[in-house]
Design an enzyme around this catalytic site. Structure first.
Site, short mmCIF file in Angstrom:
data_model
loop_
_atom_site.label_atom_id
_atom_site.label_comp_id
_atom_site.label_asym_id
_atom_site.label_seq_id
_atom_site.Cartn_x
_atom_site.Cartn_y
_atom_site.Cartn_z
N GLY A 46 0.83 -1.28 -0.10
CA GLY A 46 0.10 0.05 0.03
C GLY A 46 0.86 1.09 0.04
O GLY A 46 2.05 1.20 0.34
N GLN A 51 2.78 9.96 1.89
CA GLN A 51 4.23 9.20 2.12
C GLN A 51 5.01 10.03 0.87
O GLN A 51 6.07 9.51 1.16
CB GLN A 51 4.17 7.73 2.06
CG GLN A 51 3.39 7.25 3.25
CD GLN A 51 3.13 5.84 3.18
OE1 GLN A 51 2.37 5.25 2.34
NE2 GLN A 51 4.13 5.05 3.62
N CYS A 93 5.76 -0.44 7.62
CA CYS A 93 5.47 0.74 7.04
C CYS A 93 6.68 1.33 6.06
O CYS A 93 7.84 1.33 6.66
CB CYS A 93 4.86 1.96 7.97
SG CYS A 93 4.37 3.62 7.29
N LEU A 94 6.37 1.71 5.04
CA LEU A 94 7.54 2.15 4.10
C LEU A 94 8.13 3.40 4.49
O LEU A 94 9.21 3.84 4.25
CB LEU A 94 7.13 2.37 2.54
CG LEU A 94 6.78 1.07 1.81
CD1 LEU A 94 6.11 1.32 0.52
CD2 LEU A 94 7.74 0.18 1.77
N HIS A 135 -4.40 1.17 7.53
CA HIS A 135 -3.26 1.91 7.69
C HIS A 135 -3.19 2.79 6.76
O HIS A 135 -2.62 4.20 7.20
CB HIS A 135 -2.13 0.73 7.35
CG HIS A 135 -0.74 0.98 7.27
ND1 HIS A 135 0.24 0.54 8.14
CD2 HIS A 135 0.11 1.84 6.47
CE1 HIS A 135 1.20 1.17 7.93
NE2 HIS A 135 1.31 2.03 6.88
N GLU A 136 -3.54 2.96 5.46
CA GLU A 136 -3.63 4.03 4.46
C GLU A 136 -4.43 5.21 4.74
O GLU A 136 -3.82 6.13 4.76
CB GLU A 136 -3.72 3.41 2.97
CG GLU A 136 -2.87 2.28 2.42
CD GLU A 136 -1.46 2.30 2.78
OE1 GLU A 136 -0.97 3.63 2.87
OE2 GLU A 136 -0.69 1.56 2.96
N HIS A 139 -2.66 7.29 7.24
CA HIS A 139 -1.80 8.16 6.61
C HIS A 139 -2.61 9.55 6.15
O HIS A 139 -1.66 10.46 6.16
CB HIS A 139 -1.06 7.68 5.50
CG HIS A 139 0.03 6.71 5.98
ND1 HIS A 139 1.10 7.17 6.56
CD2 HIS A 139 0.21 5.43 5.48
CE1 HIS A 139 2.17 6.10 6.87
NE2 HIS A 139 1.58 4.99 5.96
O1 GNR Z 1 4.07 -2.27 2.60
C1 GNR Z 1 3.39 -2.57 3.66
N1 GNR Z 1 2.80 -3.59 4.31
C2 GNR Z 1 1.96 -3.66 5.07
C3 GNR Z 1 1.83 -4.78 6.03
C4 GNR Z 1 0.94 -4.73 7.08
C5 GNR Z 1 0.13 -3.74 7.47
C6 GNR Z 1 0.09 -2.66 6.81
C7 GNR Z 1 1.09 -2.72 5.46
S1 GNR Z 1 1.26 -1.16 4.76
C8 GNR Z 1 2.84 -1.04 4.31
C9 GNR Z 1 3.09 -0.13 3.16
C10 GNR Z 1 2.92 1.46 3.74
O2 GNR Z 1 3.69 1.91 4.52
N2 GNR Z 1 1.56 1.96 3.32
O3 GNR Z 1 1.37 2.87 4.04
NI NI Z 2 2.49 3.26 5.84
#
Ligand code: GNR
Ligand code: NI
Length: 177
Positions: A46, A51, A93-94, A135-136, A139
């Site tokens: 995601g 980001q 999270c990236l 999660h997204e 953000h």
């Molecule tokens: O790559 C991602 N893997 C992930 C794994 C478990 C729960 C959420 C994520 S999102 C993350 C990419 C990211 O930072 N998205 O904002």
């Molecule tokens: Ni993230």
């Protein structure tokens, strides 16, 4: 298409609240293409526009496993309209490279958004897709996964990321001299 730079915590732009998209034009289509390319290049599942330093309410998700065909989903002006149950998932999270922690969220969500064609759609999700959507969506409100951890973990990760950023800045200035 282009790969954009993913911001790392504690970059302040990750705390900005993103603004709704008013019109889906070529600029938005290019942005979404770049987001998908950036997500795949980083092997993420995601990515939110926040980001890459663009405070617009857009994210992309691809819940497909590595051995499955890719399954890109685009969410513009998304709203989570229902949540139910609880599930704990190990998240990454990236914007926090090499941090992986268990986080509790809703097990199922219903989301309403616009697609890249501007048409509204609704989707019910569970499993990884539900986790990634939450999660997204966070953000876009400047909310990060550390905000959903214990104060102790939050402090430890914050310190680690701040140290890493200082090291990065020093290396950058050394490289330019
Ligand atoms: O790559 C991602 N893997 C992930 C794994 C478990 C729960 C959420 C994520 S999102 C993350 C990419 C990211 O930072 N998205 O904002
Ligand atoms: Ni993230």
């Amino acid at each position: 298409m282009a790969i954009r730079t993913i911001l790392h915590f504690p970059d302040k732009r990750l705390r900005e609240k993103a603004q709704p998209v008013t019109f889906i034009d070529d600029e938005i289509r290019t942005l979404v293409n770049d987001m998908a390319e950036t997500m795949y290049a980083a092997s993420g599942c995601g990515l939110a526009a926040t980001q890459i330093g663009v405070p617009k309410r857009i994210f992309v998700v691809d819940p497909a496993a590595k051995d499955e065909p890719s399954q890109l989903m685009v969410f513009i002006n998304p709203e989570i309209v229902a949540r139910s149950g609880e599930a704990i998932w190990e998240e990454g999270c990236l914007s926090f490279p090499s941090v992986n922690e268990e986080i509790k969220r809703a097990k199922r969500v219903k989301i309403r958004a616009l697609g890249l064609d501007g048409k509204p759609f609704e989707l019910e999700a569970e499993g990884l897709l539900a986790v990634a959507i939450q999660h997204e969506h966070d953000h876009l409100d400047g909310v990060l996964m550390i905000d959903r951890m214990s104060m102790l973990k939050r402090k430890m990760i914050t310190r680690k990321m701040e140290k890493r950023a200082q090291r990065g800045n020093r290396n950058q200035s050394e490289a330019s001299t």
